[in-house]
Every structure is written in structure tokens, then in C-alpha cells.
Design a protein around this motif. Structure first.
Motif, PDB file in Angstrom:
ATOM      1  N   ILE B 139       0.795  -1.302  -0.062  1.00 43.03           N
ATOM      2  CA  ILE B 139      -0.282  -0.083  -0.056  1.00 43.03           C
ATOM      3  C   ILE B 139       1.170   1.132  -0.231  1.00 43.03           C
ATOM      4  CG2 ILE B 139      -0.352   0.699   2.580  1.00 43.03           C
ATOM      5  CD1 ILE B 139      -3.540   0.017   0.266  1.00 43.03           C
ATOM      6  N   GLY B 140       2.067   0.787   0.724  1.00 41.67           N
ATOM      7  CA  GLY B 140       2.603   2.256   0.073  1.00 41.67           C
ATOM      8  C   GLY B 140       2.919   3.434   2.113  1.00 41.67           C
ATOM      9  N   GLY B 141       3.325   4.399   1.871  1.00 41.24           N
ATOM     10  CA  GLY B 141       3.295   5.518   2.771  1.00 41.24           C
ATOM     11  C   GLY B 141       2.562   6.958   2.408  1.00 41.24           C
ATOM     12  N   SER B 142       1.845   6.115   2.046  1.00 36.99           N
ATOM     13  CA  SER B 142       1.407   7.559   0.810  1.00 36.99           C
ATOM     14  C   SER B 142      -0.148   8.047   2.216  1.00 36.99           C
ATOM     15  CB  SER B 142       1.143   8.052  -0.465  1.00 36.99           C
ATOM     16  OG  SER B 142       0.239   7.012  -0.850  1.00 36.99           O
ATOM     17  N   ILE B 143      -0.690   6.894   2.159  1.00 39.31           N
ATOM     18  CA  ILE B 143      -1.895   7.328   3.330  1.00 39.31           C
ATOM     19  C   ILE B 143      -1.726   6.972   4.578  1.00 39.31           C
ATOM     20  CG2 ILE B 143      -2.739   6.346   1.118  1.00 39.31           C
ATOM     21  CD1 ILE B 143      -3.940   3.746   3.262  1.00 39.31           C
ATOM     22  N   GLY B 144      -2.688   8.466   5.315  1.00 37.86           N
ATOM     23  CA  GLY B 144      -2.570   8.105   6.508  1.00 37.86           C
ATOM     24  C   GLY B 144      -2.186   7.041   7.282  1.00 37.86           C
ATOM     25  N   GLN B 145      -1.605   6.967   8.677  1.00 36.83           N
ATOM     26  CA  GLN B 145      -1.432   5.886   9.024  1.00 36.83           C
ATOM     27  C   GLN B 145      -2.877   5.363   9.797  1.00 36.83           C
ATOM     28  OE1 GLN B 145       1.493   5.401   9.586  1.00 36.83           O
ATOM     29  NE2 GLN B 145       1.297   2.704  10.104  1.00 36.83           N
ATOM     30  N   LYS B 185     -12.384 -17.551  -7.681  1.00 32.56           N
ATOM     31  CA  LYS B 185     -13.301 -16.475  -7.750  1.00 32.56           C
ATOM     32  C   LYS B 185     -13.158 -15.689  -6.164  1.00 32.56           C
ATOM     33  CE  LYS B 185     -16.949 -17.756 -10.258  1.00 32.56           C
ATOM     34  NZ  LYS B 185     -17.993 -18.373 -10.800  1.00 32.56           N
ATOM     35  N   TYR B 186     -13.657 -15.634  -5.645  1.00 32.32           N
ATOM     36  CA  TYR B 186     -12.489 -15.222  -4.634  1.00 32.32           C
ATOM     37  C   TYR B 186     -11.629 -14.471  -3.878  1.00 32.32           C
ATOM     38  CZ  TYR B 186     -13.633 -13.241   0.286  1.00 32.32           C
ATOM     39  OH  TYR B 186     -14.518 -12.040   1.455  1.00 32.32           O
ATOM     40  N   THR B 187     -10.303 -14.499  -4.395  1.00 25.92           N
ATOM     41  CA  THR B 187      -9.740 -14.363  -4.498  1.00 25.92           C
ATOM     42  C   THR B 187      -9.282 -13.254  -5.389  1.00 25.92           C
ATOM     43  OG1 THR B 187      -8.265 -16.593  -3.959  1.00 25.92           O
ATOM     44  CG2 THR B 187      -7.054 -14.732  -4.263  1.00 25.92           C
ATOM     45  N   LYS B 188     -10.269 -13.663  -7.048  1.00 25.32           N
ATOM     46  CA  LYS B 188      -9.691 -12.515  -7.440  1.00 25.32           C
ATOM     47  C   LYS B 188     -10.740 -11.233  -6.939  1.00 25.32           C
ATOM     48  CE  LYS B 188     -10.518 -13.728 -11.558  1.00 25.32           C
ATOM     49  NZ  LYS B 188     -10.450 -14.833 -13.049  1.00 25.32           N
ATOM     50  N   SER B 189     -11.564 -11.114  -5.992  1.00 23.53           N
ATOM     51  CA  SER B 189     -12.680 -10.480  -6.289  1.00 23.53           C
ATOM     52  C   SER B 189     -11.746  -9.289  -4.770  1.00 23.53           C
ATOM     53  CB  SER B 189     -13.785 -10.357  -5.804  1.00 23.53           C
ATOM     54  OG  SER B 189     -13.805 -11.110  -4.230  1.00 23.53           O
ATOM     55  N   ILE B 190     -10.987  -9.947  -4.168  1.00 23.66           N
ATOM     56  CA  ILE B 190     -10.374  -9.200  -2.922  1.00 23.66           C
ATOM     57  C   ILE B 190      -9.564  -8.327  -3.713  1.00 23.66           C
ATOM     58  CG2 ILE B 190      -8.293  -9.733  -0.879  1.00 23.66           C
ATOM     59  CD1 ILE B 190     -10.029 -11.588  -0.337  1.00 23.66           C
ATOM     60  N   GLN B 191      -8.190  -9.409  -4.560  1.00 22.46           N
ATOM     61  CA  GLN B 191      -7.705  -8.746  -5.351  1.00 22.46           C
ATOM     62  C   GLN B 191      -7.943  -7.502  -6.247  1.00 22.46           C
ATOM     63  OE1 GLN B 191      -6.147 -11.948  -7.223  1.00 22.46           O
ATOM     64  NE2 GLN B 191      -5.106 -12.940  -5.867  1.00 22.46           N
ATOM     65  N   LYS B 192      -8.694  -7.278  -6.297  1.00 15.74           N
ATOM     66  CA  LYS B 192      -9.126  -6.512  -7.229  1.00 15.74           C
ATOM     67  C   LYS B 192      -9.377  -4.779  -5.692  1.00 15.74           C
ATOM     68  CE  LYS B 192     -12.141  -7.699 -10.682  1.00 15.74           C
ATOM     69  NZ  LYS B 192     -13.617  -7.388 -10.910  1.00 15.74           N
ATOM     70  N   TRP B 193     -10.249  -5.045  -4.712  1.00 16.51           N
ATOM     71  CA  TRP B 193     -10.616  -4.277  -3.729  1.00 16.51           C
ATOM     72  C   TRP B 193      -8.636  -4.107  -3.641  1.00 16.51           C
ATOM     73  CZ3 TRP B 193      -7.928  -4.687   0.744  1.00 16.51           C
ATOM     74  CH2 TRP B 193      -7.981  -3.708   2.079  1.00 16.51           C
ATOM     75  N   ILE B 194      -7.419  -4.602  -3.785  1.00 15.74           N
ATOM     76  CA  ILE B 194      -6.463  -4.010  -3.296  1.00 15.74           C
ATOM     77  C   ILE B 194      -5.462  -3.456  -4.996  1.00 15.74           C
ATOM     78  CG2 ILE B 194      -3.758  -4.927  -3.192  1.00 15.74           C
ATOM     79  CD1 ILE B 194      -4.812  -7.383  -1.723  1.00 15.74           C
ATOM     80  N   GLU B 195      -5.833  -3.983  -6.034  1.00 16.54           N
ATOM     81  CA  GLU B 195      -5.667  -3.600  -6.888  1.00 16.54           C
ATOM     82  C   GLU B 195      -5.844  -1.807  -6.667  1.00 16.54           C
ATOM     83  OE1 GLU B 195      -5.839  -3.621 -11.197  1.00 16.54           O
ATOM     84  OE2 GLU B 195      -6.112  -5.135 -10.700  1.00 16.54           O
ATOM     85  N   PHE B 196      -6.589  -1.346  -6.365  1.00 18.21           N
ATOM     86  CA  PHE B 196      -7.642  -0.134  -6.473  1.00 18.21           C
ATOM     87  C   PHE B 196      -7.073   0.607  -5.437  1.00 18.21           C
ATOM     88  CE2 PHE B 196     -11.236   1.985  -3.650  1.00 18.21           C
ATOM     89  CZ  PHE B 196     -11.161   2.969  -4.708  1.00 18.21           C
ATOM     90  N   ASN B 197      -6.852   0.027  -4.255  1.00 19.28           N
ATOM     91  CA  ASN B 197      -6.820   0.697  -3.447  1.00 19.28           C
ATOM     92  C   ASN B 197      -4.761   1.173  -3.075  1.00 19.28           C
ATOM     93  OD1 ASN B 197      -8.599  -0.989  -1.776  1.00 19.28           O
ATOM     94  ND2 ASN B 197      -8.239   1.597  -0.610  1.00 19.28           N
ATOM     95  N   THR B 198      -3.934  -0.174  -4.322  1.00 16.49           N
ATOM     96  CA  THR B 198      -3.135   0.792  -4.033  1.00 16.49           C
ATOM     97  C   THR B 198      -2.385   1.280  -5.282  1.00 16.49           C
ATOM     98  OG1 THR B 198      -2.780  -1.021  -5.749  1.00 16.49           O
ATOM     99  CG2 THR B 198      -1.759  -1.138  -3.789  1.00 16.49           C
ATOM    100  N   ASN B 199      -3.942   1.805  -6.513  1.00 17.01           N
ATOM    101  CA  ASN B 199      -3.859   2.349  -7.549  1.00 17.01           C
ATOM    102  C   ASN B 199      -4.326   4.070  -6.592  1.00 17.01           C
ATOM    103  OD1 ASN B 199      -3.767   1.637  -9.119  1.00 17.01           O
ATOM    104  ND2 ASN B 199      -5.410   0.744  -9.846  1.00 17.01           N
ATOM    105  N   ILE B 200      -4.933   4.116  -5.948  1.00 16.92           N
ATOM    106  CA  ILE B 200      -5.391   5.736  -5.034  1.00 16.92           C
ATOM    107  C   ILE B 200      -4.279   5.823  -4.218  1.00 16.92           C
ATOM    108  CG2 ILE B 200      -6.522   5.828  -2.512  1.00 16.92           C
ATOM    109  CD1 ILE B 200      -8.770   5.592  -4.243  1.00 16.92           C
ATOM    110  N   SER B 201      -3.905   4.876  -3.735  1.00 20.70           N
ATOM    111  CA  SER B 201      -2.507   5.084  -2.824  1.00 20.70           C
ATOM    112  C   SER B 201      -1.309   5.626  -3.970  1.00 20.70           C
ATOM    113  CB  SER B 201      -1.170   4.457  -2.515  1.00 20.70           C
ATOM    114  OG  SER B 201      -0.676   3.976  -2.184  1.00 20.70           O
TER     115      SER B 201
END
Lengths: 207, 207
Positions: B139-145, B185-201
Motif C-alpha cells: 500500500i505504500g506510505g502515502s496514506i495516513g496511518q 473467484k473470491y480471491t480475485k474479488s479481494i485482489q481487485k480491492w487491493i488493486e484499487f487501493n494501491t492505485n489510490i495510493s
DNA sequence: ATTTTTGTCGATAATTGATTAAAGGATTTA
DNA sequence: TAAATCCTTTAATCAATTATCGACAAAAAT
């Protein structure tokens, strides 16, 4: 009518102990001791331990559904996403206000018993209906049925996570306004998730 | 050495019953009956009901952590996000393969007992460490703790949701390859969530 | 004022559950 | 084959829990 005060003492003691040790893990003696009343009062008021459980859980859910319906009425006419956001706030708020019972009931719900099945058809079915309805409307019809199911599961998961992973965040909930703080912040984090997923859904529709 | 077969029968029966009725909700007689063995064998092999519990849970977690460490070794050198994705797959896969015990343990973990505390420090601390480490890196260090904490909680929630809301999706898991399907399928849905949140970051970092 | 209802207590009955002791088979080892 | 170890069963014991009964006091109703 000193009735109510004693009765409530018993319910409070039971809620707290059920939360700590589970239903089968706590004895009526424990409950009576903590409430500083005689054991037989539990049978007197609630027709036994099972009756006490049913009383507490039924109360919890009656009030819960009332809050939900209240929220839906209040936001009638608003956009789906607004209504959903408000509903989520209402839900988290209620759960936080009764976090011990929330945690206990959540745990007990994953068991297989006639009581659980009764609660499921009586209360959870309704909760699920309201939530699903609004979620469907919010997310739109542009993504696959299957994908939608998983998203809905994620949403429901978010609504219960804090009350299962209690130990992970309970240290953050200390002090006067900590509960309100938590409700606000956590609700916001769910809303962000919703916003993201509706955007996804919009984009696909537009292209 | 017919030892093992009987012992295993008992463990299987216990897992299944603990899952259905919880630890305190099942008696040693129930277990013995379902396993078609004599009651006293439970004390003989496991030094009592508690011992049986410890045996089953310890086995579960030993194998679980092994899988996790295996996954981490295998992906050493890859990018953080890849490693995290792989780790999530490993975790969901393991949990799915032992979904009854997973559900049972998850439920029992929200109780307050010495046994739970022991499991927490012995096994859950490690699991949490591995996951957090990798999540931080991803997730990196760019969002608040603070925000990061909530996201991490959401992630952990996603890893347990299916095993708490069992009744919501168990009808989907029927047939030969249903488990594998679900894991994917379920794993993929979590991975999508992660991808979204790293992009945000990422976005925030770039601007 | 007295009858009835309601709340509380202590003791106990009745049930259920976990564990152990003792002994008989079975299987392996010497 | 004999000894030793391991597995299994029967029966009994020990412990704990829930529910109930009967007595008794306080409060409410008549």
C-alpha cells in the motif's frame, strides 16, 4: 414495580457473560452471581436460561429492525447511494451501541440450532432484504450477477468485521467519545468502498 | 498401528460437531457416538475434551502457518503486490479446504479464555505479522496511518467473511469443483480491492 | 384490614457431562 | 511362545448444571 430493575440487571449480566464465554459457556449461576440476585429468579422471569437468551436476542433485533426502517423512511426520495450510506451509518451505529450483544449474536449465529434458524427467518431475512434491495439499486445493473453477489458479500462482511475482530481494534475504542468517533470513521471507510464500486459500475455503463 | 485411523475418526467427528454446535455445546458422548467409538477413548488419546480441542486447533494452525511461509518463500523477490496476491490465494485456499474448522475456530476466537489467548500469541500474532508486513509494503506510505489501519482491518475482514456468513453462500458451494471455483473467484474479488487501493495510493503520491 | 399478587430466597431433585479404574483383547517385540 | 505394549470396553465415580418446590416478605388491590 421493582420488577424492571432486577430484570434488567439479569439481562445486563447475561449479555456481558454471553459475550465473554458464550451461551453454553456460562451457567445460570454465573449470571445470577454477577447480577447479585438469586438463581431461581432467572427461571421466574424468563422461564430458564434459554428463555433469557430469547428475550435478550429478540429485544436486540426488534430495536435493530426498527432503527433500520426508521432510517429508510427518513431518507425516502433521496438517491439510492445516499440512502445506502445513511443505512450503513445507522447499522454501524446501532451495533456499536450494543457491541457486546452484537458480537455475541454474530458468533452464535454461525451455529446450527433451531433457535438460530428461527432468528434467521424472523429477523435476518428482513435485514438482508432491505440491504440487498438498496445495494442493487445503488450498484446498478451493469455488472454481472455473480460479481454483484461477491460485492454484496464483501459489504455484509464489512458490517460485521469489527465485531468479530474485536481484539484487533478494541484498544482504539477507549475514552468518552471513542464509540462515536469509531462509528464515523468506519462508516466513512465503507462509504468510500461503495463509491468506488458505483464508479466502476458507471464507467462500464458509459463506454 | 490401527491407532491413527481411530484417532482420526475422533478428530473428524469432533471437528464436525464443534462446527455445528460449538465446543461447549457438544459433549464427549456426542463425539464418541458420531465417531462410533467408545467414550473413554477420548480421554485415552487426548487427555480429555480440552486436549482434543487443542490437538485439532494446533494441527490446523501449524499447517496453516507452514502454507503461509511456503507461499512467502516461493514468491521471494517478486513485487509486493504479487506476493500479497499470492498470499491471499494461499490463505483462502487453506481456509476453504478446512472450512469447518476455520469457521469453528474463528467463532471460538472471539471468546475470552486462556486457550484463546494462547492461540493468539502463538499463531495469530505470526499470521498478522506476515500479512501486515506485506500489506504495508504494497500500500505504500502515502496514506495516513489511521486510514491504513482501517484498510487493513477491511482486508482481514475479507479473509474471514466467508467463514462467518457461511449460510449466505454455502448453497453456491455444491458439486465437485465448487470449492476451487469459489477460491479462485473470491480471491480475485479481494485482489481487485487491493488493486484499487494501491492505485489510490499511487495517485496521491504522484500529484 | 385482609386477601391476592408479585418478588425473593434457600434447598434440593433430577439430569447431564467428563473423567477414571479395572480388566480383557489384540498386536507387536524379544 | 512369552512378555510387553497398545487398544478397547464396561462400569462406576465425580462434578456441575438446570429447573423446581415451598417458605416467606413486600406491595397492591379489594
Amino acid at each position: 414495580m421493582k420488577n424492571n430493575v432486577t430484570k434488567q440487571k439479569v439481562v445486563d449480566a447475561a449479555s456481558s457473560l454471553f459475550f465473554q464465554k458464550g451461551f453454553h459457556g456460562t451457567s445460570v449461576r454465573d449470571i445470577a452471581d454477577r447480577a447479585s440476585v438469586n438463581v431461581s429468579l432467572i427461571s421466574y422471569y424468563f422461564k430458564g436460561k434459554q428463555g433469557l437468551l430469547e428475550y435478550a436476542v429478540t429485544n436486540y433485533y426488534e430495536a435493530y429492525l426498527e432503527k433500520i426502517e426508521e432510517s429508510l423512511e427518513k431518507t425516502e426520495g433521496d438517491s439510492a447511494i445516499c440512502r445506502l450510506n445513511e443505512l450503513i451509518f445507522t447499522i454501524i451505529h446501532y451495533k456499536q451501541m450494543h457491541h457486546q450483544l452484537t458480537c455475541f449474536i454474530q458468533r452464535e449465529l454461525s451455529l446450527d440450532s433451531v433457535f438460530v434458524r428461527e432468528m434467521t427467518v424472523t429477523y435476518l431475512a428482513k435485514e438482508n432484504y432491505y440491504l440487498k434491495e438498496l445495494f442493487q439499486e445503488t450498484i446498478g445493473g451493469s455488472i454481472g450477477q455473480d460479481e454483484k453477489r461477491y460485492l454484496f458479500m464483501q459489504l455484509k462482511g464489512m458490517l460485521i468485521t469489527p465485531y468479530i475482530l474485536l481484539s484487533d481494534w478494541k484498544d482504539q475504542i477507549v475514552g468518552e467519545y471513542a464509540h462515536e468517533q469509531f462509528v464515523k470513521k468506519y462508516t466513512k471507510s465503507i462509504q468510500k468502498w461503495i463509491e468506488f464500486n458505483t464508479n466502476i459500475s458507471m464507467e462500464r455503463k458509459n463506454k
